[in-house]
Scaffold this active site. Structure first.
Site, PDB file in Angstrom:
ATOM      1  N   GLY A  15       0.751  -1.266   0.000  1.00  0.00           N
ATOM      2  CA  GLY A  15       0.000   0.000   0.000  1.00  0.00           C
ATOM      3  C   GLY A  15       0.775   1.305   0.000  1.00  0.00           C
ATOM      4  O   GLY A  15       0.187   2.349   0.275  1.00  0.00           O
ATOM      5  N   ASP A  66      -2.714  -7.316  -6.965  1.00  0.00           N
ATOM      6  CA  ASP A  66      -4.064  -6.815  -6.697  1.00  0.00           C
ATOM      7  C   ASP A  66      -4.611  -7.712  -5.589  1.00  0.00           C
ATOM      8  O   ASP A  66      -4.754  -8.929  -5.784  1.00  0.00           O
ATOM      9  CB  ASP A  66      -4.909  -6.926  -7.980  1.00  0.00           C
ATOM     10  CG  ASP A  66      -6.352  -6.506  -7.755  1.00  0.00           C
ATOM     11  OD1 ASP A  66      -6.799  -6.499  -6.583  1.00  0.00           O
ATOM     12  OD2 ASP A  66      -7.025  -6.186  -8.742  1.00  0.00           O
ATOM     13  N   VAL A  67      -4.909  -7.128  -4.440  1.00  0.00           N
ATOM     14  CA  VAL A  67      -5.257  -7.956  -3.267  1.00  0.00           C
ATOM     15  C   VAL A  67      -6.579  -8.717  -3.427  1.00  0.00           C
ATOM     16  O   VAL A  67      -6.902  -9.569  -2.596  1.00  0.00           O
ATOM     17  CB  VAL A  67      -5.307  -7.121  -1.959  1.00  0.00           C
ATOM     18  CG1 VAL A  67      -3.938  -6.581  -1.589  1.00  0.00           C
ATOM     19  CG2 VAL A  67      -6.347  -6.002  -2.042  1.00  0.00           C
ATOM     20  N   VAL A  95      -4.154  -1.186   3.040  1.00  0.00           N
ATOM     21  CA  VAL A  95      -4.927  -1.193   1.797  1.00  0.00           C
ATOM     22  C   VAL A  95      -6.374  -0.834   2.099  1.00  0.00           C
ATOM     23  O   VAL A  95      -6.980  -1.403   3.009  1.00  0.00           O
ATOM     24  CB  VAL A  95      -4.887  -2.608   1.163  1.00  0.00           C
ATOM     25  CG1 VAL A  95      -5.764  -2.666  -0.078  1.00  0.00           C
ATOM     26  CG2 VAL A  95      -3.466  -3.024   0.838  1.00  0.00           C
ATOM     27  N   TYR A 150      -9.755   2.122  11.219  1.00  0.00           N
ATOM     28  CA  TYR A 150     -10.224   3.427  11.703  1.00  0.00           C
ATOM     29  C   TYR A 150     -11.391   3.238  12.677  1.00  0.00           C
ATOM     30  O   TYR A 150     -12.169   2.287  12.538  1.00  0.00           O
ATOM     31  CB  TYR A 150     -10.638   4.307  10.501  1.00  0.00           C
ATOM     32  CG  TYR A 150     -11.030   5.693  10.927  1.00  0.00           C
ATOM     33  CD1 TYR A 150     -10.126   6.495  11.617  1.00  0.00           C
ATOM     34  CD2 TYR A 150     -12.307   6.180  10.684  1.00  0.00           C
ATOM     35  CE1 TYR A 150     -10.487   7.750  12.054  1.00  0.00           C
ATOM     36  CE2 TYR A 150     -12.677   7.445  11.111  1.00  0.00           C
ATOM     37  CZ  TYR A 150     -11.760   8.218  11.797  1.00  0.00           C
ATOM     38  OH  TYR A 150     -12.122   9.454  12.246  1.00  0.00           O
ATOM     39  N   TYR A 160     -17.969   8.307   6.598  1.00  0.00           N
ATOM     40  CA  TYR A 160     -17.052   7.184   6.376  1.00  0.00           C
ATOM     41  C   TYR A 160     -17.766   6.041   5.643  1.00  0.00           C
ATOM     42  O   TYR A 160     -17.146   5.117   5.129  1.00  0.00           O
ATOM     43  CB  TYR A 160     -16.457   6.718   7.705  1.00  0.00           C
ATOM     44  CG  TYR A 160     -15.101   6.077   7.561  1.00  0.00           C
ATOM     45  CD1 TYR A 160     -13.989   6.820   7.158  1.00  0.00           C
ATOM     46  CD2 TYR A 160     -14.921   4.725   7.832  1.00  0.00           C
ATOM     47  CE1 TYR A 160     -12.748   6.234   7.029  1.00  0.00           C
ATOM     48  CE2 TYR A 160     -13.678   4.124   7.711  1.00  0.00           C
ATOM     49  CZ  TYR A 160     -12.600   4.883   7.305  1.00  0.00           C
ATOM     50  OH  TYR A 160     -11.362   4.294   7.177  1.00  0.00           O
ATOM     51  N   LYS A 167     -14.110  -1.818   7.750  1.00  0.00           N
ATOM     52  CA  LYS A 167     -13.146  -1.838   8.859  1.00  0.00           C
ATOM     53  C   LYS A 167     -13.618  -2.778   9.980  1.00  0.00           C
ATOM     54  O   LYS A 167     -12.798  -3.435  10.630  1.00  0.00           O
ATOM     55  CB  LYS A 167     -12.924  -0.424   9.407  1.00  0.00           C
ATOM     56  CG  LYS A 167     -12.195   0.509   8.437  1.00  0.00           C
ATOM     57  CD  LYS A 167     -10.873  -0.040   7.962  1.00  0.00           C
ATOM     58  CE  LYS A 167     -10.031   0.983   7.231  1.00  0.00           C
ATOM     59  NZ  LYS A 167      -8.872   0.383   6.538  1.00  0.00           N
TER      60      LYS A 167
HETATM   61  P1  NAI Z   1      -3.126   5.533   0.584  1.00  0.00           P
HETATM   62  O1  NAI Z   1      -4.112   5.964  -0.445  1.00  0.00           O
HETATM   63  O2  NAI Z   1      -1.761   6.069   0.488  1.00  0.00           O
HETATM   64  O3  NAI Z   1      -3.062   3.930   0.664  1.00  0.00           O
HETATM   65  C1  NAI Z   1      -4.113   3.059   0.267  1.00  0.00           C
HETATM   66  C2  NAI Z   1      -3.469   1.995  -0.579  1.00  0.00           C
HETATM   67  O4  NAI Z   1      -4.385   0.944  -0.940  1.00  0.00           O
HETATM   68  C3  NAI Z   1      -2.914   2.560  -1.895  1.00  0.00           C
HETATM   69  O5  NAI Z   1      -1.521   2.314  -2.002  1.00  0.00           O
HETATM   70  C4  NAI Z   1      -3.682   1.790  -2.944  1.00  0.00           C
HETATM   71  O6  NAI Z   1      -2.963   1.606  -4.162  1.00  0.00           O
HETATM   72  C5  NAI Z   1      -3.953   0.476  -2.215  1.00  0.00           C
HETATM   73  N1  NAI Z   1      -4.958  -0.341  -2.895  1.00  0.00           N
HETATM   74  C6  NAI Z   1      -6.216   0.026  -3.264  1.00  0.00           C
HETATM   75  N2  NAI Z   1      -6.802  -0.980  -3.935  1.00  0.00           N
HETATM   76  C7  NAI Z   1      -5.899  -2.009  -3.983  1.00  0.00           C
HETATM   77  C8  NAI Z   1      -5.933  -3.321  -4.538  1.00  0.00           C
HETATM   78  N3  NAI Z   1      -7.009  -3.799  -5.187  1.00  0.00           N
HETATM   79  N4  NAI Z   1      -4.824  -4.105  -4.401  1.00  0.00           N
HETATM   80  C9  NAI Z   1      -3.712  -3.645  -3.740  1.00  0.00           C
HETATM   81  N5  NAI Z   1      -3.644  -2.418  -3.182  1.00  0.00           N
HETATM   82  C10 NAI Z   1      -4.725  -1.609  -3.320  1.00  0.00           C
HETATM   83  O7  NAI Z   1      -3.779   5.983   1.978  1.00  0.00           O
HETATM   84  P2  NAI Z   1      -3.443   5.590   3.502  1.00  0.00           P
HETATM   85  O8  NAI Z   1      -4.185   6.568   4.308  1.00  0.00           O
HETATM   86  O9  NAI Z   1      -1.997   5.444   3.691  1.00  0.00           O
HETATM   87  O10 NAI Z   1      -4.207   4.201   3.680  1.00  0.00           O
HETATM   88  C11 NAI Z   1      -3.603   3.042   4.196  1.00  0.00           C
HETATM   89  C12 NAI Z   1      -4.533   2.331   5.161  1.00  0.00           C
HETATM   90  O11 NAI Z   1      -4.692   3.146   6.329  1.00  0.00           O
HETATM   91  C13 NAI Z   1      -5.951   2.083   4.630  1.00  0.00           C
HETATM   92  O12 NAI Z   1      -6.398   0.821   5.084  1.00  0.00           O
HETATM   93  C14 NAI Z   1      -6.737   3.196   5.294  1.00  0.00           C
HETATM   94  O13 NAI Z   1      -8.112   2.896   5.389  1.00  0.00           O
HETATM   95  C15 NAI Z   1      -6.061   3.207   6.652  1.00  0.00           C
HETATM   96  N6  NAI Z   1      -6.322   4.366   7.477  1.00  0.00           N
HETATM   97  C16 NAI Z   1      -6.131   5.634   6.977  1.00  0.00           C
HETATM   98  C17 NAI Z   1      -6.426   6.745   7.739  1.00  0.00           C
HETATM   99  C18 NAI Z   1      -6.279   8.119   7.167  1.00  0.00           C
HETATM  100  O14 NAI Z   1      -6.903   9.057   7.699  1.00  0.00           O
HETATM  101  N7  NAI Z   1      -5.501   8.315   6.126  1.00  0.00           N
HETATM  102  C19 NAI Z   1      -6.916   6.623   9.137  1.00  0.00           C
HETATM  103  C20 NAI Z   1      -7.047   5.254   9.593  1.00  0.00           C
HETATM  104  C21 NAI Z   1      -6.764   4.180   8.779  1.00  0.00           C
END
Ligand code: NAI
Length: 270
Positions: A15, A66-67, A95, A150, A160, A167
């Site tokens: 991710g 792709d997960v 992810v 989250y 959300y 989640k």
């Molecule tokens: P981000 O957008 O940088 O990361 C999300 C990642 O999921 C991306 O790299 C994307 O390419 C990947 N992804 C989406 N579909 C995919 C698939 N089919 N196969 C493989 N990878 C896939 O954003 P962030 O914030 O770093 O998100 C990471 C995790 O943290 C997520 O689970 C998000 O829900 C969680 N999170 C984020 C918060 C926030 O406020 N940013 C707060 C709490 C949890």
């Protein structure tokens, strides 16, 4: 500052899209702590993102996955074992994606096709990852798996939307699979429930600015930063937390246990 907490350890990080990603920051911190890393992301995200820049900086290889694809997951796990010359010690699942949010569909009017895809990407993928790793015996004794979540899994944050359900499922899979993997190989599985953070996925939530400012005021320590999230994850991958498993661990500056703060009261009195 490095404490060599992950010296000699090997792991996969899902991710890392760009420099803001929680996974990106975690990959850098794990590398600083002495770990050897494989990076992975969806093929389409890899084209958009800057993952190769990160890979170069931390001397990692990149394997697309792709997960939602069983074949991709198996390929990732088997190639990782080949690369490492054996099993791995940690995995970060970072992810998440909501198709209904992307298409502007509100919670009460979701499209169920999109919803299935959202749950598959954001939650069931953790099961697929753990099941594949278990079948291929890819995680070493006392290994550690962390997924990011989250607090909308426990409390209502209306914007959300379906991600709250995703989640909740992710946290449930963490408990259920955590039980089986503990018995099988002492592998621990936990979620870290992070403060709102300005990333691509985070900023995709409607009204994010209000959301993050409110959380800041409602957290006695303030919102936890992405860098601090990475630090916390390092401790969970280290040998210092060997008996922590099946937990949802709040990394949120105290938000989850705060009823109200002086700062919010003052705001209400204006
Ligand atoms: P981000 O957008 O940088 O990361 C999300 C990642 O999921 C991306 O790299 C994307 O390419 C990947 N992804 C989406 N579909 C995919 C698939 N089919 N196969 C493989 N990878 C896939 O954003 P962030 O914030 O770093 O998100 C990471 C995790 O943290 C997520 O689970 C998000 O829900 C969680 N999170 C984020 C918060 C926030 O406020 N940013 C707060 C709490 C949890």
């Amino acid at each position: 500052m490095s404490y060599n907490l992950l010296k000699g350890k090997k792991g996969i990080i899902f991710g890392a899209l760009d420099e803001k990603s929680l996974a990106w920051k975690t990959a850098i911190r794990c590398h600083e702590e002495g770990a050897e890393i494989i990076l992975t992301n969806a093929p389409v995200a890899m084209r958009l993102g800057e993952i190769n820049k990160l890979a170069e900086a931390i001397n990692a290889i990149v394997i697309p996955c792709d997960v939602t694809s069983n074949d991709d997951m198996l390929n990732l796990i088997t190639k990782s074992k080949e690369h490492f010359g054996g099993g791995m010690d940690f995995i970060l699942h970072s992810v998440g994606m909501s198709l209904n949010m992307r298409k502007g569909k509100s919670y009460t009017e979701i499209d169920y096709g999109f919803n299935q895809k959202t749950l598959d990407i954001s939650a069931t993928s953790l099961h697929r990852l753990l099941a594949t790793a278990m079948k291929e015996d890819a995680i070493n004794e006392w290994g550690s798996v962390v997924a990011l979540t989250y607090i909308a899994a426990q409390r209502v944050f209306p914007d959300y939307s379906e991600m709250a359900d995703a989640k909740a499922l992710l946290e449930s899979i963490t408990r259920s699979f955590g039980y089986h993997y503990a018995l099988k190989k002492h592998v621990r599985v936990n979620t870290v429930s992070q403060s709102p953070t300005r990333t691509t996925a985070g900023s995709g939530v409607k009204g994010f600015d209000g959301f993050i400012n409110y959380a800041e005021k409602m957290s006695p320590l303030g919102n936890a930063t992405a860098d601090d999230c990475a630090n916390y994850i390092v401790t969970l991958f280290s040998d210092l937390t060997k008996y922590v498993t099946m937990q949802n661990l709040f990394h949120d500056g105290g938000f989850s246990f705060t009823g109200v703060t002086q700062s919010v009261i003052e705001q209400m009195e204006k």
